[in-house]
Design an enzyme around this catalytic site. Structure first.
Site, PDB file in Angstrom:
ATOM      1  N   ASP A  16       0.856  -1.188   0.000  1.00 28.19           N
ATOM      2  CA  ASP A  16       0.000   0.000   0.000  1.00 28.19           C
ATOM      3  C   ASP A  16       0.892   1.237   0.000  1.00 28.19           C
ATOM      4  OD1 ASP A  16      -2.571   1.422   0.212  1.00 28.19           O
ATOM      5  OD2 ASP A  16      -1.859   2.020   2.183  1.00 28.19           O
ATOM      6  N   SER A  17       0.290   2.373  -0.358  1.00 33.86           N
ATOM      7  CA  SER A  17       1.038   3.630  -0.308  1.00 33.86           C
ATOM      8  C   SER A  17       1.489   3.937   1.123  1.00 33.86           C
ATOM      9  CB  SER A  17       0.150   4.767  -0.808  1.00 33.86           C
ATOM     10  OG  SER A  17      -0.992   4.861   0.017  1.00 33.86           O
ATOM     11  N   CYS A  79      -4.187  -1.575  -2.317  1.00 37.52           N
ATOM     12  CA  CYS A  79      -4.349  -0.126  -2.465  1.00 37.52           C
ATOM     13  C   CYS A  79      -5.185   0.077  -3.721  1.00 37.52           C
ATOM     14  CB  CYS A  79      -2.967   0.513  -2.619  1.00 37.52           C
ATOM     15  SG  CYS A  79      -2.987   2.257  -3.050  1.00 37.52           S
ATOM     16  N   GLU A 164      -4.085   9.293   8.140  1.00 37.95           N
ATOM     17  CA  GLU A 164      -2.627   9.145   8.278  1.00 37.95           C
ATOM     18  C   GLU A 164      -2.103  10.002   9.441  1.00 37.95           C
ATOM     19  OE1 GLU A 164       0.147   7.770   6.067  1.00 37.95           O
ATOM     20  OE2 GLU A 164      -1.309   6.389   5.178  1.00 37.95           O
ATOM     21  N   CYS A 198     -11.190   2.524  -0.573  1.00 37.59           N
ATOM     22  CA  CYS A 198      -9.826   2.939  -0.251  1.00 37.59           C
ATOM     23  C   CYS A 198      -9.491   2.177   1.017  1.00 37.59           C
ATOM     24  CB  CYS A 198      -9.751   4.442  -0.010  1.00 37.59           C
ATOM     25  SG  CYS A 198      -8.160   4.963   0.681  1.00 37.59           S
ATOM     26  N   HIS A 200      -7.622   2.698   3.368  1.00 37.03           N
ATOM     27  CA  HIS A 200      -7.496   3.493   4.585  1.00 37.03           C
ATOM     28  C   HIS A 200      -8.850   3.683   5.295  1.00 37.03           C
ATOM     29  CE1 HIS A 200      -3.543   4.705   3.127  1.00 37.03           C
ATOM     30  NE2 HIS A 200      -3.343   5.426   4.216  1.00 37.03           N
TER      31      HIS A 200
END
Ligand code: DGL
Length: 284
Positions: A16-17, A79, A164, A198, A200
């Site tokens: 993932d990023s 991702c 994040e 997503c 996240h």
């Protein structure tokens, strides 16, 4: 130049990023506990959501090469942004040059394959990064499996930065969650299924539920992707046999490990101890 056919053995790579892919890794470990997994978050360059096709492809390619260098025969792009903007080129072009016997899979296809089972009204909302929305990957893939569905997309560019930065419980999260939910229901009040497209976003699940009408289902991808991987490994023993099975987990980041470990524990739901790694430029 063509490389010799690599038939390395090693863990399943999960990319993932940043931290989002850890929400998928959790489900992978639950459903495939005997397998080894190697996680990489490109936290030094996260978020990917607003980056160009070229940048997302280049960064993802470097990560895939890094996994192959670790011996991973299979890499999951956990991702949506990388799956939307880089996966097809990697599968159709780069893989033949890099390691033709290896495989790279994404999260969009397994999700769209089952999405239609979760809606009664036939109106579904896709909440995603700007990059995933722009790529049109979800409407295109959903059309293949469920052509009768009405699909509405909403880009939520502030959600990943909030998560994040561990602000998912703060007043900023209330503002931005409400803003995007209002916007998507304005497109069609009949929407009865919202997909967190997503990896996240599951971290915002509680906050999203506070603003959700009771008849609307909220779907995240972890379990769906894990179930699909179990089926994939059953169908592909030539790959499954090259994935090592000693129940180990390793975590890697392109940024400082201290910051990564602290945040990653929220996403993974257990303590994380990572290693810092450097990705090298790869030519496509
Ligand atoms: N977690 C990612 C996704 O599923 C990417 C978030 C980002 O880097 O913007 O799209």
């Amino acid at each position: 130049m063509l490389q010799p056919l690599s038939t390395s053995i090693g863990p399943i790579g999960v990319f993932d990023s940043g931290f989002g892919g850890l929400t998928v890794l959790r489900s992978l470990v639950q459903q495939l506990p005997q397998y080894d997994f190697c996680y990489l978050g490109d936290s030094a360059r996260s978020p990917y959501g607003n980056r160009s096709y070229e940048a997302v492809h280049q960064y993802t390619l470097e990560a895939v090469q890094w996994f192959f260098d670790q011996g991973c025969p299979l890499v999951i792009l956990a991702c949506n942004t990388a799956s939307a903007k880089a996966l097809r080129t990697i599968q159709q072009k780069d893989l033949a040059q890099m390691a033709p016997a290896n495989r790279v899979l994404g999260v969009i296809r397994p999700t769209t394959e089952v999405l239609g089972q979760y809606t009664k009204s036939g109106a579904v909302g896709i909440l995603a990064t700007e990059g995933t929305v722009q790529s049109q990957s979800y409407p295109i893939e959903i059309e293949k499996f469920y052509p009768h569905l009405k699909v509405y997309q909403e880009a939520c560019p502030m959600w990943v930065p909030l998560i994040e930065n561990n602000e998912q419980e703060g007043p900023g999260a209330d503002y931005f969650v409400k803003k995007h939910l209002d916007a998507i229901f304005k497109k069609d009040p009949a929407i009865d299924l919202l997909l967190l497209a997503c990896t996240h976003y599951p971290l915002l699940e509680q906050k999203i539920r506070q603003y959700l009408p009771p008849n609307v289902q909220l779907l995240s991808q972890g379990k769906i992707v894990a179930t699909s991987l179990v089926e994939y490994l059953n169908r592909h023993p030539e790959i499954a046999n090259r994935c090592t099975k000693q129940a180990t987990l390793t975590f890697n980041t392109t940024d400082s490990t201290a910051a990564f470990d602290q945040q990653a524990a929220h996403f993974f739901g257990a303590p994380v101890s990572s290693k810092e790694v450097q990705l090298l430029p790869v030519r496509s």
